[in-house]
Design a protein around this motif. Structure first.
Motif, PDB file in Angstrom:
ATOM      1  N   HIS A 198      24.934 109.679  33.671  1.00 21.58           N
ATOM      2  CA  HIS A 198      24.436 111.000  34.052  1.00 21.58           C
ATOM      3  C   HIS A 198      23.931 111.761  32.822  1.00 21.58           C
ATOM      4  N   PRO A 199      22.667 111.587  32.457  1.00 13.60           N
ATOM      5  CA  PRO A 199      22.125 112.338  31.323  1.00 13.60           C
ATOM      6  C   PRO A 199      22.024 113.834  31.600  1.00 13.60           C
ATOM      7  N   GLU A 200      22.110 114.216  32.872  1.00 10.97           N
ATOM      8  CA  GLU A 200      22.029 115.633  33.244  1.00 10.97           C
ATOM      9  C   GLU A 200      23.379 116.334  33.192  1.00 10.97           C
ATOM     10  N   ALA A 201      24.455 115.590  32.913  1.00  8.25           N
ATOM     11  CA  ALA A 201      25.786 116.194  32.868  1.00  8.25           C
ATOM     12  C   ALA A 201      25.911 117.149  31.684  1.00  8.25           C
ATOM     13  N   PRO A 202      26.665 118.230  31.836  1.00 13.05           N
ATOM     14  CA  PRO A 202      26.779 119.230  30.764  1.00 13.05           C
ATOM     15  C   PRO A 202      27.271 118.666  29.435  1.00 13.05           C
TER      16      PRO A 202
ATOM     17  N   SER B  41       9.525 120.029  42.133  1.00 10.39           N
ATOM     18  CA  SER B  41       9.880 120.167  43.548  1.00 10.39           C
ATOM     19  C   SER B  41      11.228 119.481  43.742  1.00 10.39           C
ATOM     20  N   ARG B  42      12.184 120.205  44.295  1.00 12.90           N
ATOM     21  CA  ARG B  42      13.514 119.646  44.531  1.00 12.90           C
ATOM     22  C   ARG B  42      13.665 119.392  46.025  1.00 12.90           C
ATOM     23  N   LEU B  43      13.934 118.134  46.392  1.00  8.52           N
ATOM     24  CA  LEU B  43      13.960 117.720  47.788  1.00  8.52           C
ATOM     25  C   LEU B  43      15.257 116.986  48.104  1.00  8.52           C
ATOM     26  N   ALA B  44      15.750 117.147  49.327  1.00  7.88           N
ATOM     27  CA  ALA B  44      16.943 116.447  49.793  1.00  7.88           C
ATOM     28  C   ALA B  44      16.525 115.380  50.799  1.00  7.88           C
ATOM     29  N   ALA B  45      16.740 114.121  50.466  1.00 10.08           N
ATOM     30  CA  ALA B  45      16.224 113.018  51.282  1.00 10.08           C
ATOM     31  C   ALA B  45      16.868 112.942  52.654  1.00 10.08           C
ATOM     32  N   ALA B  46      18.127 113.357  52.782  1.00 11.54           N
ATOM     33  CA  ALA B  46      18.800 113.292  54.078  1.00 11.54           C
ATOM     34  C   ALA B  46      18.294 114.349  55.047  1.00 11.54           C
ATOM     35  N   ASP B  47      17.615 115.348  54.538  1.00  4.73           N
ATOM     36  CA  ASP B  47      17.137 116.449  55.379  1.00  4.73           C
ATOM     37  C   ASP B  47      15.709 116.240  55.858  1.00  4.73           C
ATOM     38  N   LEU B  48      15.119 115.093  55.497  1.00  3.73           N
ATOM     39  CA  LEU B  48      13.761 114.760  55.894  1.00  3.73           C
ATOM     40  C   LEU B  48      13.742 113.328  56.420  1.00  3.73           C
TER      41      LEU B  48
ATOM     42  N   TYR C  87      33.206 118.203  45.706  1.00  2.00           N
ATOM     43  CA  TYR C  87      32.251 117.166  45.317  1.00  2.00           C
ATOM     44  C   TYR C  87      30.823 117.697  45.419  1.00  2.00           C
ATOM     45  N   HIS C  88      30.536 118.409  46.481  1.00  2.90           N
ATOM     46  CA  HIS C  88      29.187 118.943  46.668  1.00  2.90           C
ATOM     47  C   HIS C  88      28.824 119.899  45.532  1.00  2.90           C
ATOM     48  N   ALA C  89      29.760 120.749  45.145  1.00  2.00           N
ATOM     49  CA  ALA C  89      29.483 121.696  44.064  1.00  2.00           C
ATOM     50  C   ALA C  89      29.166 120.959  42.773  1.00  2.00           C
ATOM     51  N   LYS C  90      29.904 119.872  42.494  1.00  2.00           N
ATOM     52  CA  LYS C  90      29.655 119.092  41.278  1.00  2.00           C
ATOM     53  C   LYS C  90      28.273 118.446  41.319  1.00  2.00           C
ATOM     54  N   VAL C  91      27.946 117.832  42.445  1.00  2.00           N
ATOM     55  CA  VAL C  91      26.648 117.168  42.574  1.00  2.00           C
ATOM     56  C   VAL C  91      25.507 118.179  42.479  1.00  2.00           C
ATOM     57  N   GLN C  92      25.684 119.326  43.104  1.00  2.00           N
ATOM     58  CA  GLN C  92      24.639 120.343  43.053  1.00  2.00           C
ATOM     59  C   GLN C  92      24.426 120.866  41.631  1.00  2.00           C
ATOM     60  N   LEU C  93      25.501 120.973  40.882  1.00  2.00           N
ATOM     61  CA  LEU C  93      25.377 121.374  39.480  1.00  2.00           C
ATOM     62  C   LEU C  93      24.531 120.372  38.699  1.00  2.00           C
ATOM     63  N   LEU C  94      24.781 119.085  38.915  1.00  2.55           N
ATOM     64  CA  LEU C  94      24.024 118.053  38.218  1.00  2.55           C
ATOM     65  C   LEU C  94      22.563 118.049  38.662  1.00  2.55           C
ATOM     66  N   ASN C  95      22.335 118.195  39.971  1.00  2.00           N
ATOM     67  CA  ASN C  95      20.959 118.212  40.469  1.00  2.00           C
ATOM     68  C   ASN C  95      20.177 119.404  39.921  1.00  2.00           C
ATOM     69  N   ALA C  96      20.836 120.564  39.884  1.00  8.04           N
ATOM     70  CA  ALA C  96      20.176 121.753  39.352  1.00  8.04           C
ATOM     71  C   ALA C  96      19.868 121.592  37.871  1.00  8.04           C
ATOM     72  N   SER C  97      20.779 120.936  37.146  1.00  8.17           N
ATOM     73  CA  SER C  97      20.556 120.702  35.723  1.00  8.17           C
ATOM     74  C   SER C  97      19.323 119.832  35.495  1.00  8.17           C
ATOM     75  N   ALA C  98      19.155 118.799  36.336  1.00  2.30           N
ATOM     76  CA  ALA C  98      17.985 117.935  36.206  1.00  2.30           C
ATOM     77  C   ALA C  98      16.702 118.694  36.518  1.00  2.30           C
ATOM     78  N   ALA C  99      16.728 119.510  37.567  1.00  2.00           N
ATOM     79  CA  ALA C  99      15.543 120.291  37.912  1.00  2.00           C
ATOM     80  C   ALA C  99      15.189 121.275  36.803  1.00  2.00           C
ATOM     81  N   ASP C 100      16.194 121.916  36.231  1.00  2.00           N
ATOM     82  CA  ASP C 100      15.950 122.864  35.139  1.00  2.00           C
ATOM     83  C   ASP C 100      15.375 122.149  33.914  1.00  2.00           C
ATOM     84  N   ALA C 101      15.888 120.955  33.631  1.00  2.00           N
ATOM     85  CA  ALA C 101      15.367 120.198  32.491  1.00  2.00           C
ATOM     86  C   ALA C 101      13.909 119.832  32.708  1.00  2.00           C
TER      87      ALA C 101
END
Length: 249
Positions: free
Chosen positions: A216-220, A43-50, A20-34
Motif C-alpha cells: 500500500h504505497p498510499e498508506a500514511p 475521477s474516483r469510482l466504486a466498481a460495485a456501485d456500477l 474496515y470501511h473507514a480504513k479503506v476509505q482513508l487509503l482510497n482518499a489518499s490515492a485520489a489526493d496524490a
C-alpha cells in the motif's frame, strides 16, 4: 490538457464493517489526493456501485487507471473454491468490472496500476490464479485493530523491472496487509519484486504499461515519495504512448 486518472475502488458502502470501511476509505482518499497533487484530473469510482458496462463507460476517456485494494477477489473468476481460511465478503460486480478494465487497458495500451487487491485483479484478469490464504509471516499484523493491520517489510525489486526505474532503487520498504498472494501468473505477466519470504510482491506486463504492487504505497506510514513516483510513472508511460501514436500516424 490535464491527464485524466480514474481511481477505482471496490465499494462506497460497507455498513456491516464500519472500522474496515473507514480504513479503506482513508487509503482510497489518499490515492485520489496524490493523483490531484501529481497533476491529474481525478475521477474516483466504486466498481460495485456500477455495472461492468457502466464502469467501462465512466472510464472510457481516462488516460490512466488505478485499481485500489479491498476484499478478496471472487474465487470463481480464477477457478477457486469458497470456504478457505480468512475468506472475506466478495463483490462479484466489482470484480467483473475491474477485470474488464484490465483487459481493456491491455488492448488499448492504457497505463494501469493495481494496488494490493488491484494486483490480484490484474493477475486474475489475465488468466492467473490466487493463493487463497498465506501464513501471516511478514505481510500483515494479525489479532490487532484494523488501524494497526499494516506491517512494514522490505521488498527487493528485480533487475530489469520498470519499478526499479520508477522508484529509483532496488531495495525498498513497504506497508502491506494481505492474506492472499499471486500463484500462477497471468499471460504476459512477470515478477517485478519479491518479499524476503519469496512471495511475489510486484508484477508487470512484459509489453503493456500494466503494473501491480501487493503493498500500500498510499498508506500514511509508507515512504512519502512512493506513490507520487508510481503515479509519475503512469504519466511517463502515457507520454510515451502519445509519442508512439504520433509516429504511427
Amino acid at each position: 490538457m490535464t491527464p485524466r486518472l480514474a481511481v477505482v475502488e471496490v465499494t462506497r458502502h460497507r455498513p456491516d464493517r464500519p472500522a474496515y470501511h473507514a480504513k479503506v476509505q482513508l487509503l482510497n482518499a489518499s490515492a485520489a489526493d496524490a493523483g490531484t497533487n501529481g497533476g491529474w484530473s481525478v475521477s474516483r469510482l466504486a466498481a460495485a456501485d456500477l455495472s461492468p458496462a457502466e464502469l467501462l463507460a465512466a472510464t472510457d476517456d481516462c488516460d490512466a487507471i488505478v485499481i485500489m485494494g479491498g476484499e478478496d477477489v471472487t474465487p470463481r473468476f480464477y477457478g477457486g473454491g469458497t470456504g478457505y481460511e480468512g475468506e472475506t465478503r466478495h463483490f462479484e460486480v466489482a470484480d467483473a468490472g475491474q477485470i474488464a478494465l484490465v483487459r481493456r487497458a491491455l488492448e488499448r495500451g492504457t497505463p494501469l496500476l493495481g494496488i494490493c487487491r488491484g494486483l490480484q485483479i490484474i493477475n486474475v484478469a489475465l488468466g492467473g490464479t490466487i493463493v487463497q490464504h498465506i501464513e501471516d509471516g511478514i505481510h500483515r499484523n494479525v489479532g490487532v485493530p484494523i488501524e494497526q493491520v499494516l506491517r512494514e517489510h522490505p521488498v527487493q525489486l528485480l533487475p530489469g523491472s520498470t519499478l526499479i526505474d520508477s522508484l529509483g532503487q532496488a531495495g525498498i520498504l513497504v506497508q502491506s496487509a494481505h492474506h492472499q498472494s499471486v500463484d500462477r501468473l497471468g499471460a504476459g505477466l512477470v515478477p517485478a519484486g519479491v518479499a524476503p519470504d519469496g512471495l511475489v510482491e510486484a508484477i508487470e506486463h512484459e509489453s503493456a504499461p500494466i503494473t501491480g504492487v501487493q503493498w500500500h504505497p498510499e498508506a500514511p506510514d509508507s515512504p512519502a515519495e512512493q506513490l507520487p513516483l508510481l503515479l509519475a510513472a503512469l504519466q511517463s508511460q502515457l507520454a510515451e504512448a502519445r509519442v508512439d501514436e504520433r509516429l504511427a500516424a
